[in-house]
Design an enzyme around this catalytic site. Structure first.
Site, short mmCIF file in Angstrom:
data_model
loop_
_atom_site.label_atom_id
_atom_site.label_comp_id
_atom_site.label_asym_id
_atom_site.label_seq_id
_atom_site.Cartn_x
_atom_site.Cartn_y
_atom_site.Cartn_z
N LYS A 130 2.29 -10.28 8.01
CA LYS A 130 2.56 -8.90 8.40
C LYS A 130 1.34 -8.43 9.16
CE LYS A 130 3.36 -4.26 6.50
NZ LYS A 130 3.73 -3.48 5.30
N SER A 188 0.82 -1.21 0.00
CA SER A 188 0.00 0.00 0.00
C SER A 188 0.86 1.26 0.00
CB SER A 188 -0.96 -0.01 1.20
OG SER A 188 -0.26 -0.23 2.41
N ASN A 189 1.99 1.24 0.71
CA ASN A 189 2.88 2.41 0.70
C ASN A 189 3.64 2.53 -0.61
OD1 ASN A 189 3.12 4.09 3.35
ND2 ASN A 189 2.77 1.98 4.00
#
Length: 315
Positions: free
Chosen positions: A177, A53-54
């Site tokens: 994660k 997402s980053n």
């Protein structure tokens, strides 16, 4: 994948979720991206979670995702960082599409795939559906897969520790994660499944030291984009028993992590990196919008952020 030997989990350590840079026309700026990948590798990261997402995976075309993975693997290999692990983000809303992205990731040189659960049909994604999804994807995947637990981007889906332990016994599911930052869940997982088979990482730097202390595998975080050396320094201090010194760096990481979340996530990270390290731009693909590196920060926020950046530059 019946009668399959269990795959090995990724090694413990520090995994960065690298931001990606774009030119003014919103095309990928591979020159800036190269500079960033190499600074992170030189900073001591264990691996990179590419197309998360980053890394704006949700803003990339399929062919861009594969090209980015190939670029990262090639850049690392050609510059003496062949040991840095590449994990590909391949989660989508479709089982078949996720399977296709796993094949692309393997072809591009990724060692693992990190996958969030589909969430469009939130009311239908009960525990049974989540377990079925991951098992089907793992059975078909040419590389081992990991579970991306991030309630903030999956409509609140947040499997419990029993679900992770059940899935962790699949021979091709090798880790997670944990974006939920639930240290109780982390503790139950690591006390049940051997780290060599299932590695549990936290997703935020402000939970990193506590996670290490309960024998988690480490962190897979976005703040590493700004301060990889500071994270490595904290890890090494704790590893040699210098807990008070490690705790002091963790204090800086905790404040900076909150500031990053408060002022724009990946957009803020781009602004800080461009300002402090001299490459890249603040361009971000929509619907997100660019922010500055100084978005009306409070005085104590400026202090905390500058303390971390000063430490990073001193190492």
């Amino acid at each position: 994948m019946t009668e399959q030997s269990p795959a090995a989990a990724p090694p413990p350590g520090l995994y960065v979720a690298p931001i990606i840079f774009f030119k003014a026309d919103h095309e990928i700026d591979f020159s800036a991206y190269r500079a960033h990948i190499l600074r992170l590798a030189k900073g001591g990261v264990t691996g990179m979670f590419v197309n998360g997402s980053n890394g704006e995976a949700q803003h990339l075309f399929h062919e861009e995702r594969k090209a980015v993975l190939q670029f990262v693997r090639k850049t690392l290999d050609e510059n003496g960082f062949g040991q840095v692990v590449v994990i590909a983000g391949t989660g989508t809303q479709s089982t078949r599409e996720t399977m296709k992205l796993n094949v692309d990731a393997a072809e591009a040189g990724a060692s693992y795939a990190l996958i969030f659960p589909p969430s469009t049909w939130r009311s239908r994604m009960d525990n049974e559906a989540i377990i079925r999804f991951y098992r089907e994807v793992a059975d078909a995947s040419p590389i081992p897969i990991m579970i991306y637990n991030n309630p903030g981007i999956t409509a609140g889906i947040n499997p419990d520790s029993d679900t992770f332990i059940t899935l962790g016994r699949h021979p091709n599911i090798v880790g997670t994660k944990l974006g939920c930052e639930d240290l109780g869940k982390l503790t139950r997982i690591v006390n049940t499944l051997p780290q060599s088979k299932f590695a549990a990482f936290v997703a935020a730097s402000d939970a990193l030291l506590p996670a290490i202390m309960v024998k988690g595998a480490g962190g897979n975080t976005s703040l590493l984009n700004v301060a990889p050396k500071a994270h490595r320094r904290m890890w090494d201090l704790y590893d040699k028993g210098s807990v008070p010194e490690a705790r002091e760096i963790h204090r800086l990481l905790s404040h900076a992590d909150w500031i990053k979340n408060k002022y724009g996530g990946p957009a803020f990270l781009k602004a800080v990196v461009a300002k402090e390290f001299g490459y890249g731009s603040t361009v971000i693909r929509g619907p997100l919008k660019a922010v500055s590196a100084d978005p009306d920060l409070q005085a104590d926020e400026v202090k905390h952020l500058q303390q971390l950046i000063s430490l990073e530059k001193s190492l």
